[in-house]
Design an enzyme around this catalytic site. Sequence first.
Site, mmCIF file in Angstrom:
data_model
loop_
_atom_site.group_PDB
_atom_site.id
_atom_site.type_symbol
_atom_site.label_atom_id
_atom_site.label_comp_id
_atom_site.label_asym_id
_atom_site.label_seq_id
_atom_site.Cartn_x
_atom_site.Cartn_y
_atom_site.Cartn_z
ATOM 1 N N ARG A 185 -16.117 26.597 -0.725
ATOM 2 C CA ARG A 185 -17.258 27.308 -0.132
ATOM 3 C C ARG A 185 -18.396 27.606 -1.102
ATOM 4 N NH1 ARG A 185 -13.055 31.341 2.037
ATOM 5 N NH2 ARG A 185 -12.269 30.592 0.050
ATOM 6 N N LYS A 220 -14.130 -3.102 8.884
ATOM 7 C CA LYS A 220 -14.679 -2.164 9.879
ATOM 8 C C LYS A 220 -16.150 -2.454 10.137
ATOM 9 C CE LYS A 220 -13.447 1.179 7.123
ATOM 10 N NZ LYS A 220 -12.610 0.493 6.128
ATOM 11 N N LEU A 262 -7.760 -13.549 9.435
ATOM 12 C CA LEU A 262 -6.651 -14.475 9.681
ATOM 13 C C LEU A 262 -6.872 -15.773 8.900
ATOM 14 C CD1 LEU A 262 -4.063 -14.806 11.506
ATOM 15 C CD2 LEU A 262 -5.511 -16.191 12.992
ATOM 16 N N ASP A 263 -8.124 -16.222 8.846
ATOM 17 C CA ASP A 263 -8.460 -17.486 8.179
ATOM 18 C C ASP A 263 -8.063 -17.513 6.701
ATOM 19 O OD1 ASP A 263 -10.746 -15.507 8.340
ATOM 20 O OD2 ASP A 263 -11.460 -16.769 6.706
ATOM 21 N N LYS A 275 -17.832 -5.271 10.006
ATOM 22 C CA LYS A 275 -18.000 -6.421 10.902
ATOM 23 C C LYS A 275 -17.706 -6.009 12.343
ATOM 24 C CE LYS A 275 -16.186 -10.561 12.750
ATOM 25 N NZ LYS A 275 -15.838 -11.959 12.689
ATOM 26 N N GLN A 331 -12.956 4.166 4.863
ATOM 27 C CA GLN A 331 -11.627 4.084 4.254
ATOM 28 C C GLN A 331 -10.573 3.725 5.319
ATOM 29 O OE1 GLN A 331 -13.532 7.255 3.238
ATOM 30 N NE2 GLN A 331 -14.522 5.723 1.986
ATOM 31 N N THR A 371 -8.331 9.293 -0.656
ATOM 32 C CA THR A 371 -9.660 9.855 -0.804
ATOM 33 C C THR A 371 -9.585 11.311 -0.318
ATOM 34 O OG1 THR A 371 -12.012 9.459 -0.436
ATOM 35 C CG2 THR A 371 -10.557 9.047 1.451
ATOM 36 N N GLY A 375 -17.961 0.860 1.533
ATOM 37 C CA GLY A 375 -18.806 -0.330 1.472
ATOM 38 C C GLY A 375 -18.461 -1.170 2.678
ATOM 39 N N HIS A 376 -19.341 -1.192 3.660
ATOM 40 C CA HIS A 376 -19.061 -1.869 4.933
ATOM 41 C C HIS A 376 -19.970 -3.097 5.043
ATOM 42 C CE1 HIS A 376 -17.457 2.156 6.729
ATOM 43 N NE2 HIS A 376 -16.761 1.714 5.703
ATOM 44 N N ASP A 397 -11.384 -1.332 3.635
ATOM 45 C CA ASP A 397 -11.884 -2.705 3.515
ATOM 46 C C ASP A 397 -11.254 -3.663 4.512
ATOM 47 O OD1 ASP A 397 -13.460 -1.853 1.379
ATOM 48 O OD2 ASP A 397 -11.842 -2.243 -0.064
ATOM 49 N N ARG A 453 -14.427 -4.140 -8.191
ATOM 50 C CA ARG A 453 -13.072 -4.271 -8.750
ATOM 51 C C ARG A 453 -12.248 -5.261 -7.928
ATOM 52 N NH1 ARG A 453 -10.917 1.787 -8.675
ATOM 53 N NH2 ARG A 453 -12.271 1.882 -6.864
HETATM 54 P P1 GDP Z 1 -14.885 -2.454 5.517
HETATM 55 O O1 GDP Z 1 -15.037 -1.543 4.356
HETATM 56 O O2 GDP Z 1 -13.679 -2.163 6.334
HETATM 57 O O3 GDP Z 1 -16.125 -2.554 6.355
HETATM 58 O O4 GDP Z 1 -14.641 -3.915 4.910
HETATM 59 P P2 GDP Z 1 -15.464 -4.585 3.683
HETATM 60 O O5 GDP Z 1 -16.774 -5.004 4.186
HETATM 61 O O6 GDP Z 1 -15.406 -3.736 2.475
HETATM 62 O O7 GDP Z 1 -14.536 -5.838 3.358
HETATM 63 C C1 GDP Z 1 -14.282 -6.827 4.295
HETATM 64 C C2 GDP Z 1 -14.754 -8.172 3.715
HETATM 65 O O8 GDP Z 1 -14.188 -9.232 4.464
HETATM 66 C C3 GDP Z 1 -16.247 -8.369 3.808
HETATM 67 O O9 GDP Z 1 -16.659 -9.144 2.706
HETATM 68 C C4 GDP Z 1 -16.437 -9.132 5.109
HETATM 69 O O10 GDP Z 1 -17.624 -9.922 5.122
HETATM 70 C C5 GDP Z 1 -15.216 -9.997 5.098
HETATM 71 N N1 GDP Z 1 -14.657 -10.342 6.408
HETATM 72 C C6 GDP Z 1 -14.544 -9.564 7.524
HETATM 73 N N2 GDP Z 1 -13.853 -10.207 8.485
HETATM 74 C C7 GDP Z 1 -13.521 -11.417 7.967
HETATM 75 C C8 GDP Z 1 -12.773 -12.518 8.451
HETATM 76 O O11 GDP Z 1 -12.238 -12.517 9.549
HETATM 77 N N3 GDP Z 1 -12.616 -13.590 7.612
HETATM 78 C C9 GDP Z 1 -13.148 -13.621 6.369
HETATM 79 N N4 GDP Z 1 -12.936 -14.694 5.633
HETATM 80 N N5 GDP Z 1 -13.865 -12.590 5.873
HETATM 81 C C10 GDP Z 1 -14.029 -11.509 6.654
HETATM 82 P P1 IMO Z 2 -14.280 1.440 2.931
HETATM 83 O O1 IMO Z 2 -14.911 2.420 3.896
HETATM 84 C C1 IMO Z 2 -11.197 0.839 -0.120
HETATM 85 C C2 IMO Z 2 -10.265 4.302 -2.626
HETATM 86 C C3 IMO Z 2 -10.590 4.222 -4.102
HETATM 87 C C4 IMO Z 2 -9.495 5.102 -4.675
HETATM 88 C C5 IMO Z 2 -9.369 6.195 -3.621
HETATM 89 C C6 IMO Z 2 -10.117 7.457 -3.943
HETATM 90 O O2 IMO Z 2 -15.219 0.413 2.424
HETATM 91 O O3 IMO Z 2 -13.019 0.897 3.501
HETATM 92 P P2 IMO Z 2 -12.699 8.111 -3.903
HETATM 93 O O4 IMO Z 2 -13.862 7.544 -4.655
HETATM 94 O O5 IMO Z 2 -12.840 8.041 -2.430
HETATM 95 O O6 IMO Z 2 -12.314 9.488 -4.370
HETATM 96 O O7 IMO Z 2 -11.464 7.154 -4.315
HETATM 97 O O8 IMO Z 2 -9.855 5.647 -2.415
HETATM 98 N N1 IMO Z 2 -11.395 4.036 -1.712
HETATM 99 C C7 IMO Z 2 -11.530 2.912 -1.000
HETATM 100 N N2 IMO Z 2 -10.787 1.791 -0.978
HETATM 101 N N3 IMO Z 2 -12.242 0.969 0.719
HETATM 102 C C8 IMO Z 2 -12.983 2.108 0.728
HETATM 103 O O9 IMO Z 2 -13.954 2.344 1.626
HETATM 104 C C9 IMO Z 2 -12.663 3.129 -0.193
HETATM 105 N N4 IMO Z 2 -13.189 4.337 -0.462
HETATM 106 C C10 IMO Z 2 -12.401 4.887 -1.387
HETATM 107 O O10 IMO Z 2 -10.515 2.889 -4.571
HETATM 108 O O11 IMO Z 2 -8.285 4.388 -4.698
HETATM 109 MG MG MG Z 3 -15.269 -1.620 2.278
#
Ligand code: GDP
Ligand code: IMO
Ligand code: MG
Length: 435
Positions: free
Chosen positions: A137, A10, A326-327, A12, A218, A233, A34-35, A7, A297
């Site tokens: 397998r 990535k 950063l914001d 963005k 991840q 994971t 979840g990207h 999270d 969560r």
């Molecule tokens: P990912 O899984 O690495 O793609 O990240 P996620 O999308 O799960 O979580 C990143 C969250 O931060 C998302 O809701 C983005 O829209 C938000 N986000 C990304 N960059 C920034 C930033 O620089 N500032 C703020 N305020 N939100 C951001």
């Molecule tokens: P992105 O790609 C944050 C965490 C779960 C749990 C552990 C194992 O959006 O960054 P799993 O369902 O993979 O067996 O769960 O990994 N986890 C993540 N945490 N961002 C994710 O994906 C994650 N994918 C799995 O919360 O701790």
């Molecule tokens: Mg994510």
Amino acid sequence: MGGQWGDEGKGKVVDLIAPSFDLVARYQGGHNAGHTVKFGEKHFALRLVPSGICRPGMLNVIGNGLVIDPRALLQEMDHLRASGVTVEDNLKVSDRAHVILPTHALLDGAREKALAGANIGTTSRGIGPCYETKANRTGLRIADLVDGDRFRALARPILEHHGALLKHFYGVEGTPVDETLETYAACGRTLARFVTDTSVFVNTRLSQGARLLCEGAQGVMLDVDHGTYPFVTSSSCASGGACTGLGIPPSCIGAVVAVMKAYATRVGSGPFPTELNDTLGERIRTRGNEFGTVTGRPRRVGWFDAVVARTSARISGIDALALTKLDVLDEVDAVQIAVAYEIDGRTVTEIPARADFYERARPVYRTFPGWKTSTFGIDVFEALPEKARSYVMALEEIVGANVALLSTGPKREQTVIRPGTALDEWLRTAAGQTA
Ligand code: GDP
Ligand code: IMO
Ligand code: MG
């Protein structure tokens, strides 16, 4: 790739830099990811489809290293289409990716429940159990799914075996076998035209001079080998996973962009030395909207951990650091960075292998004054408040990597690309080549 616990932003970053590439490919994980991609009034939460999909003309590849629930993939494709995003010839799915069955998800949930207080906090999507069947397998691959008769014959005994395990060991009902087989066979028919040998596809394009952007899911701390095992994971999230997860040689990897937040978050259980269990943590969570994209969560929140960042750099490499959110720290009085840990009275600068030792790590912090001014949306480094710049430059020095991209908001334009950095030069070259 993500340099922390996922999270990091990535989605963005991948969406932002994608136009400098010809292909964007996911190499591991599944719909546990979840990207988020935001631009204009649009908002996408991508799970399996690479974050290049929102860029017209981009080819997107779901590699062999992924585990795919075909129902989730088709649903995601439908959502994208409904939002006006084309998902046709611009998406390829590997014939060697593994199929998540409904019983994988049931087993995931049942095991977590049985582990009670010691659970991992998985996303309950069946990721771990599916990678288990891959490794032992007995897994089914997309190539099997698209042939209905073959799939029915191979999947039936697996579903029955899982059903017995669920019933007798966990006291949980399995899935109705015939119905599941038909649902999956139908998914296979719909997906068939997207399916190909993606290793051949990608390598052919590379040999023709195409530029490939690999999108990690991840983060390194959730990598099955290098993360905070067993609170990880089940796939190889670090950059090395791109080779096995796409079927490309290591010599293809030109550079690694590590995405990290200006602080840290973690979803699920496991050690998190810099965690803030106080009102400040609560404020950062609210301001950063730190709630899981997949499960909703609340994410655990803490300070930036340079021990984690340096570990990521050692394992995965960092040619360019993309520092996000950063914001979110704009209103904080003082910002901290963990530079080492104390474990049982000893100063430690590497992460111990055992989670129980790591749980005892107490961070050694360096403290920086907060800037108390909005940085939201700033797109030029010099326009940042001086204290924010100082924080970023100190972080660079502590981690030993250049912040080439600085994100100050969720949207594309809310980004600083630092001139003269590896990423800047490389994006310029790519833009030149494309032009
Ligand atoms: P990912 O899984 O690495 O793609 O990240 P996620 O999308 O799960 O979580 C990143 C969250 O931060 C998302 O809701 C983005 O829209 C938000 N986000 C990304 N960059 C920034 C930033 O620089 N500032 C703020 N305020 N939100 C951001
Ligand atoms: P992105 O790609 C944050 C965490 C779960 C749990 C552990 C194992 O959006 O960054 P799993 O369902 O993979 O067996 O769960 O990994 N986890 C993540 N945490 N961002 C994710 O994906 C994650 N994918 C799995 O919360 O701790
Ligand atoms: Mg994510």
